[in-house]
Scaffold this motif. Structure first.
Motif, PDB file in Angstrom:
ATOM      1  N   ARG A   1      78.093  19.776  60.484  1.00  0.00           N
ATOM      2  CA  ARG A   1      79.547  19.255  60.502  1.00  0.00           C
ATOM      3  C   ARG A   1      80.159  19.573  62.113  1.00  0.00           C
ATOM      4  O   ARG A   1      81.364  19.257  62.306  1.00  0.00           O
ATOM      5  CB  ARG A   1      80.301  20.073  59.644  1.00  0.00           C
ATOM      6  N   ARG A   2      79.238  19.980  62.907  1.00  0.00           N
ATOM      7  CA  ARG A   2      79.808  20.348  64.441  1.00  0.00           C
ATOM      8  C   ARG A   2      81.198  21.377  64.301  1.00  0.00           C
ATOM      9  O   ARG A   2      82.106  21.021  65.153  1.00  0.00           O
ATOM     10  CB  ARG A   2      80.210  18.917  65.217  1.00  0.00           C
ATOM     11  N   VAL A   3      81.068  22.345  63.681  1.00  0.00           N
ATOM     12  CA  VAL A   3      82.013  23.213  63.431  1.00  0.00           C
ATOM     13  C   VAL A   3      81.355  24.908  64.115  1.00  0.00           C
ATOM     14  O   VAL A   3      80.354  25.172  63.782  1.00  0.00           O
ATOM     15  CB  VAL A   3      82.544  23.573  61.979  1.00  0.00           C
ATOM     16  N   SER A   4      82.137  25.386  64.921  1.00  0.00           N
ATOM     17  CA  SER A   4      81.882  26.694  65.457  1.00  0.00           C
ATOM     18  C   SER A   4      82.133  27.686  64.310  1.00  0.00           C
ATOM     19  O   SER A   4      82.716  27.368  63.590  1.00  0.00           O
ATOM     20  CB  SER A   4      82.556  27.042  66.841  1.00  0.00           C
ATOM     21  N   GLN A   5      81.299  28.961  64.852  1.00  0.00           N
ATOM     22  CA  GLN A   5      81.541  29.862  63.837  1.00  0.00           C
ATOM     23  C   GLN A   5      82.876  30.241  63.811  1.00  0.00           C
ATOM     24  O   GLN A   5      83.471  30.816  62.824  1.00  0.00           O
ATOM     25  CB  GLN A   5      80.666  31.115  64.236  1.00  0.00           C
ATOM     26  N   LEU A   6      83.591  30.316  65.001  1.00  0.00           N
ATOM     27  CA  LEU A   6      85.049  30.924  65.012  1.00  0.00           C
ATOM     28  C   LEU A   6      86.034  29.818  64.530  1.00  0.00           C
ATOM     29  O   LEU A   6      86.817  30.167  63.560  1.00  0.00           O
ATOM     30  CB  LEU A   6      85.441  30.989  66.453  1.00  0.00           C
ATOM     31  N   GLU A   7      85.691  28.564  64.310  1.00  0.00           N
ATOM     32  CA  GLU A   7      86.499  27.645  63.757  1.00  0.00           C
ATOM     33  C   GLU A   7      86.342  27.781  62.094  1.00  0.00           C
ATOM     34  O   GLU A   7      87.432  27.781  61.358  1.00  0.00           O
ATOM     35  CB  GLU A   7      86.136  26.201  64.059  1.00  0.00           C
ATOM     36  N   LEU A   8      85.196  28.056  61.750  1.00  0.00           N
ATOM     37  CA  LEU A   8      84.909  28.112  60.276  1.00  0.00           C
ATOM     38  C   LEU A   8      85.421  29.320  59.733  1.00  0.00           C
ATOM     39  O   LEU A   8      86.172  29.433  58.923  1.00  0.00           O
ATOM     40  CB  LEU A   8      83.422  28.198  59.964  1.00  0.00           C
ATOM     41  N   ALA A   9      85.338  30.538  60.695  1.00  0.00           N
ATOM     42  CA  ALA A   9      85.985  31.606  60.168  1.00  0.00           C
ATOM     43  C   ALA A   9      87.697  31.620  59.927  1.00  0.00           C
ATOM     44  O   ALA A   9      88.209  32.100  59.227  1.00  0.00           O
ATOM     45  CB  ALA A   9      85.639  32.697  61.158  1.00  0.00           C
ATOM     46  N   LEU A  10      88.203  30.874  61.084  1.00  0.00           N
ATOM     47  CA  LEU A  10      89.718  30.596  60.805  1.00  0.00           C
ATOM     48  C   LEU A  10      89.982  29.854  59.631  1.00  0.00           C
ATOM     49  O   LEU A  10      90.940  30.254  58.958  1.00  0.00           O
ATOM     50  CB  LEU A  10      90.205  29.946  62.160  1.00  0.00           C
ATOM     51  N   ARG A  11      89.137  28.869  59.317  1.00  0.00           N
ATOM     52  CA  ARG A  11      89.553  27.936  58.225  1.00  0.00           C
ATOM     53  C   ARG A  11      89.146  28.732  56.911  1.00  0.00           C
ATOM     54  O   ARG A  11      89.741  28.569  55.950  1.00  0.00           O
ATOM     55  CB  ARG A  11      88.297  26.729  58.211  1.00  0.00           C
ATOM     56  N   ALA A  12      88.223  29.665  56.917  1.00  0.00           N
ATOM     57  CA  ALA A  12      87.924  30.355  55.709  1.00  0.00           C
ATOM     58  C   ALA A  12      88.531  31.826  55.637  1.00  0.00           C
ATOM     59  O   ALA A  12      88.295  32.569  54.795  1.00  0.00           O
ATOM     60  CB  ALA A  12      86.454  30.612  55.454  1.00  0.00           C
ATOM     61  N   ASP A  13      89.535  32.186  56.518  1.00  0.00           N
ATOM     62  CA  ASP A  13      90.251  33.369  56.445  1.00  0.00           C
ATOM     63  C   ASP A  13      89.258  34.578  56.608  1.00  0.00           C
ATOM     64  O   ASP A  13      89.347  35.545  55.639  1.00  0.00           O
ATOM     65  CB  ASP A  13      90.981  33.556  55.238  1.00  0.00           C
ATOM     66  N   SER A  14      88.494  34.547  57.505  1.00  0.00           N
ATOM     67  CA  SER A  14      87.274  35.387  57.849  1.00  0.00           C
ATOM     68  C   SER A  14      87.042  35.592  59.167  1.00  0.00           C
ATOM     69  O   SER A  14      88.077  35.498  60.013  1.00  0.00           O
ATOM     70  CB  SER A  14      85.707  34.964  57.307  1.00  0.00           C
ATOM     71  N   SER A  15      86.312  36.253  59.838  1.00  0.00           N
ATOM     72  CA  SER A  15      85.891  36.627  61.067  1.00  0.00           C
ATOM     73  C   SER A  15      84.566  35.951  61.702  1.00  0.00           C
ATOM     74  O   SER A  15      83.678  35.713  60.870  1.00  0.00           O
ATOM     75  CB  SER A  15      85.738  37.985  61.400  1.00  0.00           C
ATOM     76  N   ALA A  16      84.499  35.449  62.909  1.00  0.00           N
ATOM     77  CA  ALA A  16      83.296  34.888  63.393  1.00  0.00           C
ATOM     78  C   ALA A  16      82.246  35.872  63.336  1.00  0.00           C
ATOM     79  O   ALA A  16      80.860  35.342  63.312  1.00  0.00           O
ATOM     80  CB  ALA A  16      83.529  34.603  64.999  1.00  0.00           C
TER      81      ALA A  16
END
Length: 274
Positions: A30-45
């Motif tokens: 999906r070409r999503v960074s760990q940081l971007e996914l963390a922000l979307r999922a209310d988590s941390s990189a």
């Protein structure tokens, strides 16, 4: 040598089986960074990194949350849960189960109400589950072997003994269908779909000849121009799926309808019901 989306998906559908590598493969696809996914999922990189490397086991709720934000298909969400040690969350109900009577009846009414325009219901590998009489109009002259169940829409369309010899813009329409399958393979990482792609992509392309000049019509999308009964009809294809499905079977259903693309096609189809 050119690498297609189907080739990339072939490599991608054989990742490590742990939930971490599987999630990483979906995130990278999906070409999503760990940081971007963390922000979307209310988590941390950091937590995402620990999950992907196996240093942390995600909760069931976290697996589902990450899968949702990565737009993972419903079937593959179950696979992620199993890899993480949890039970599947989504059922897979057979289409002929009484629980899906309303869905099945609704689709039947929809495609029948679309007549005389062609419409059909497909599963994730283009198997034809239902079709109206408009579709039967297109099948005149198709080899009997292709009409034996289970019918497959891609085989029916692209096989040299199927619709292909009567499709006047075959090369363009074939390219459109193969590109559509490549996009789906990249999205779903489905081995059966990839095998179907490899099969139909290898079919020889019949020489349909130049034929008679077609009417100059300003089409708003690529039409399928097909010869039927000595005349050329033009159709625009549209595909509809269910919103927020909670069942694997329902999630993989698609209703494909063919809209007349020019006045001549509309006029001819109206004569069939007048």
């Amino acid at each position: 040598m050119t690498t297609t989306a189907a080739d990339k998906a072939h490599k991608a559908d054989r990742p490590d089986t742990g939930v971490g590598p599987l999630l990483r493969a979906w995130r990278e696809q999906r070409r999503v960074s760990q940081l971007e996914l963390a922000l979307r999922a209310d988590s941390s990189a950091r937590h995402i990194s620990f999950i992907e490397t196996g240093r942390s086991r995600p909760s069931e709720e976290m697996v589902l949350r990450l899968a949702e934000h990565l737009d993972v298909p419903v079937r593959e969400r179950n696979a992620l849960l199993l890899a993480a040690g949890y039970a599947p969350h989504y059922s897979e109900t057979p289409l002929d189960d009484p629980a899906l009577d309303a869905v099945r009846a609704g689709m039947e009414r929809l495609i029948q109400g679309y007549e005389p325009y062609p419409a059909l219901v497909l599963d994730a590998t283009y198997q034809v589950l239902a079709a109206n009489r408009g579709i039967l109009m297109l099948l005149d002259g198709v080899a009997e072997s292709l009409l034996e169940p289970p019918l497959n829409a891609m085989r029916l369309t692209l096989h040299p003994e199927g619709l292909a010899p009567r499709i006047r813009n075959l090369r363009e329409w074939r390219g459109h269908l193969l590109a559509q399958m490549e996009r789906q393979i990249a999205l779903h990482r489905s081995r059966p779909l990839r095998e179907l792609y490899e099969e139909v992509a290898a079919y020889p392309v019949p020489d349909t000849g130049p034929g008679e000049p077609l009417e100059d019509v300003p089409y708003f999308a690529l039409p399928m121009q097909i010869e039927i009964g000595g005349r050329v009809l033009s159709f625009i294809s549209s595909i509809a799926t269910f919103n927020t499905p909670m069942d694997v079977t329902v999630a993989e259903l698609a209703i494909e309808t063919f809209l007349p693309a020019d006045p001549a096609t509309v006029k001819y189809l109206q004569t069939l019901v007048s």
